[in-house]
Design a protein around this motif. Structure first.
Motif, mmCIF file in Angstrom:
data_model
loop_
_atom_site.group_PDB
_atom_site.id
_atom_site.type_symbol
_atom_site.label_atom_id
_atom_site.label_comp_id
_atom_site.label_asym_id
_atom_site.label_seq_id
_atom_site.Cartn_x
_atom_site.Cartn_y
_atom_site.Cartn_z
ATOM 1 N N LEU A 1 69.910 9.723 9.627
ATOM 2 C CA LEU A 1 69.079 8.921 8.736
ATOM 3 C C LEU A 1 69.881 7.950 7.873
ATOM 4 O O LEU A 1 69.301 7.061 7.252
ATOM 5 C CB LEU A 1 68.233 9.840 7.838
ATOM 6 C CG LEU A 1 67.061 10.532 8.548
ATOM 7 C CD1 LEU A 1 66.437 11.581 7.640
ATOM 8 C CD2 LEU A 1 66.026 9.525 9.003
ATOM 9 N N THR A 2 71.176 8.099 7.861
ATOM 10 C CA THR A 2 72.010 7.153 7.131
ATOM 11 C C THR A 2 72.353 5.921 7.967
ATOM 12 O O THR A 2 72.969 4.976 7.466
ATOM 13 C CB THR A 2 73.315 7.833 6.678
ATOM 14 O OG1 THR A 2 73.917 8.482 7.813
ATOM 15 C CG2 THR A 2 73.035 8.848 5.585
ATOM 16 N N ALA A 3 71.952 5.933 9.245
ATOM 17 C CA ALA A 3 72.228 4.796 10.141
ATOM 18 C C ALA A 3 70.991 4.562 11.013
ATOM 19 O O ALA A 3 70.966 4.911 12.188
ATOM 20 C CB ALA A 3 73.455 5.061 10.998
ATOM 21 N N PRO B 1 72.660 2.810 17.922
ATOM 22 C CA PRO B 1 72.164 2.779 19.299
ATOM 23 C C PRO B 1 71.296 3.993 19.648
ATOM 24 O O PRO B 1 70.309 3.867 20.388
ATOM 25 C CB PRO B 1 73.450 2.743 20.134
ATOM 26 C CG PRO B 1 74.449 2.072 19.236
ATOM 27 C CD PRO B 1 74.123 2.568 17.856
ATOM 28 N N ARG B 2 71.646 5.144 19.125
ATOM 29 C CA ARG B 2 70.853 6.344 19.410
ATOM 30 C C ARG B 2 69.469 6.249 18.776
ATOM 31 O O ARG B 2 68.469 6.633 19.393
ATOM 32 C CB ARG B 2 71.599 7.588 18.918
ATOM 33 C CG ARG B 2 72.853 7.884 19.725
ATOM 34 C CD ARG B 2 73.573 9.129 19.235
ATOM 35 N NE ARG B 2 74.717 9.446 20.080
ATOM 36 C CZ ARG B 2 75.508 10.500 19.912
ATOM 37 N NH1 ARG B 2 75.260 11.342 18.901
ATOM 38 N NH2 ARG B 2 76.520 10.716 20.723
ATOM 39 N N ALA B 3 69.422 5.741 17.559
ATOM 40 C CA ALA B 3 68.125 5.558 16.906
ATOM 41 C C ALA B 3 67.269 4.566 17.686
ATOM 42 O O ALA B 3 66.061 4.785 17.885
ATOM 43 C CB ALA B 3 68.328 5.075 15.473
ATOM 44 N N ALA C 1 65.094 -2.206 8.929
ATOM 45 C CA ALA C 1 64.901 -0.966 8.173
ATOM 46 C C ALA C 1 66.193 -0.513 7.519
ATOM 47 O O ALA C 1 66.205 -0.107 6.346
ATOM 48 C CB ALA C 1 64.360 0.126 9.097
ATOM 49 N N GLN C 2 67.291 -0.572 8.267
ATOM 50 C CA GLN C 2 68.571 -0.142 7.713
ATOM 51 C C GLN C 2 68.987 -1.046 6.550
ATOM 52 O O GLN C 2 69.471 -0.564 5.521
ATOM 53 C CB GLN C 2 69.649 -0.165 8.798
ATOM 54 C CG GLN C 2 71.040 0.220 8.306
ATOM 55 C CD GLN C 2 71.120 1.627 7.730
ATOM 56 O OE1 GLN C 2 70.323 2.494 8.068
ATOM 57 N NE2 GLN C 2 72.082 1.856 6.849
ATOM 58 N N GLY C 3 68.759 -2.337 6.687
ATOM 59 C CA GLY C 3 69.105 -3.261 5.612
ATOM 60 C C GLY C 3 68.300 -2.988 4.353
ATOM 61 O O GLY C 3 68.841 -2.983 3.249
#
Length: 414
Positions: free
Chosen positions: A215-217, A221-223, A406-408
């Motif tokens: 959840l921190t990334a 690629p896996r997400a 989302a990560q940003g």
């Protein structure tokens, strides 16, 4: 996914509903409770006039006390959510609280809960993965009383007619192949909830974690592979477009109608499953390359609120011990369709109902949403995650673009 009020106060065995934390107004960082965009108020930009600590206010002709906790990194130019609770009946806080597990870290960080080592709570019998949902900075803030989680329910009759051997489903490719067979037989594949709320994140997490993502990334690629899996299912017609607005209740209703081979849903559907007019089974959500994917835990903790009279902690400890002793756990968890957090009680549950073994295995592979020391960061991460899922499944963005955004946003939020 929890279906009961988030916080329940217990005083001498009598429960009463509260909003957040009795006698406490808790100021927390943005995103720490609930979702949505924060709107600035007239106070933004002004020098604060309140400080953390105990205060009094006149109400109903009486002086009432309350506690205010302002974040250590408070910025008067940034909007914050306010977590507010009314005083307890009679003016005193309870000896114990029953709290939904994702809320523990919010209350603990606000200084509203005592750590288990401070009050002498015995957490040694609790499964470490379940206890993890109630940890913050290495300390446990309560004892789990039960857990629920997600798995795949399947229609035995429909799979049989489609020529699918459920034992062959061990990873994402074999599950997708089964869905293709079902569609080829003129039936529908899988239904789930991808709604733009915490329910959507809750349902996506087994696939997200099952890919090996963290959840921190959110844009790893896996997400992206996990979100691509869901998107491809919609594109190929293996899952319906209704998943974008489905709740876990409406997706269950789709499954119960008998047209879907699979439904991702939880332990709380056990009673409804007995009403189905077809034979059903349950398998764990598979990981991308095999094994059981970690699913998120629902369920509650028994926690002890901060008391001015520390002598009350002895009473609190005895109440927690009573509520979590094996006999009471077995009764409580059976009534609530929970899996017990203690191995010995889990064994009794399976002995009484062998069909619960799949749920015990799923719970033992599960993890807390606020685990990995995410604490109060989880709500804002989750909001961006469900937003990405909505964007990708609706076709507004590619899975990669949705998760990059989302990560940003999650990294920028405080």
């Amino acid at each position: 996914m929890p279906r009961r009020p988030l916080v329940v106060g217990v005083v001498a065995g009598v429960a009463g509903l509260v909003l957040a934390m009795g006698g406490v107004a808790l100021a927390a960082g943005p995103g720490s409770a609930g979702a949505g965009t924060l709107a600035a108020t007239a106070g933004c930009g002004r020098a604060p006039t309140l400080t953390s600590g105990s205060h009094t206010i006149s109400s109903g002709g009486q002086n009432r006390s309350y506690i205010l906790r302002i974040p250590d990194n408070y910025d008067n130019n940034h909007p914050y959510r306010l977590i507010f609770g009314f005083h307890w009946n009679g003016g005193n806080s309870p000896d114990v609280l029953i709290v939904d597990n994702p809320v523990i870290s919010t209350l603990a960080q606000a200084g509203a809960l005592t750590a288990a080592d401070e009050t002498g709570l015995d957490t040694s019998a609790s499964a470490p993965n379940l206890l993890g949902a109630g940890r913050l900075d290495g300390k446990a803030y309560g004892v789990p009383i039960g857990a629920n989680t997600l798995a795949l329910w399947y229609n035995k009759d429909l799979l049989g007619r489609a020529g699918v051997d459920v034992a062959s489903i061990r990873d994402w490719p074999s599950l997708t192949a089964a869905l293709a067979k079902v569609k080829g037989a003129g039936k529908k594949g899988i239904t789930f909830s991808a709604i733009g709320t915490e329910e959507g994140s809750f349902q996506f997490l087994p696939w997200f974690w099952g890919s090996g993502a963290q959840l921190t990334a959110l844009d790893s690629p896996r997400a992206v592979s996990a979100l691509t899996l869901w998107k491809d299912w919609l594109t190929r017609g293996y899952a319906p477009n209704s998943v974008i607005t489905n709740t876990q209740t409406t997706s269950w209703q789709e499954f119960a109608a008998g047209d879907y081979a699979f439904a991702e849903n939880g332990t709380w559907q056990q009673a409804n499953a007995e009403k189905l007019d077809f034979a059903y089974g349950i398998i764990p959500v598979p990981g991308s390359a095999g094994g059981t994917a970690p699913a998120p835990t629902g369920g509650e903790f028994v926690s002890v609120p901060v008391q001015r009279d520390t002598g009350r902690y002895d009473v609190s400890r005895k109440l927690v011990a009573c509520l979590t002793n094996p006999d009471n756990l077995l009764t409580t968890d059976t009534t609530l369709s929970y899996v017990a957090p203690v191995a010995a009680v889990q064994q009794k549950q399976v002995a009484a109902d062998p069909g619960l073994k799949v749920w015990v295995d799923a719970v033992n592979a599960a993890k807390g949403r606020t685990g990995d020391n995410l604490g109060t960061r989880y709500p804002r991460i989750s909001e961006q995650l469900w937003t990405a899922v909505q964007g990708a499944l609706s076709g507004a963005k590619s899975p990669q673009a949705a998760l990059t955004a989302a990560q940003g946003a999650a990294a920028a939020a405080r």
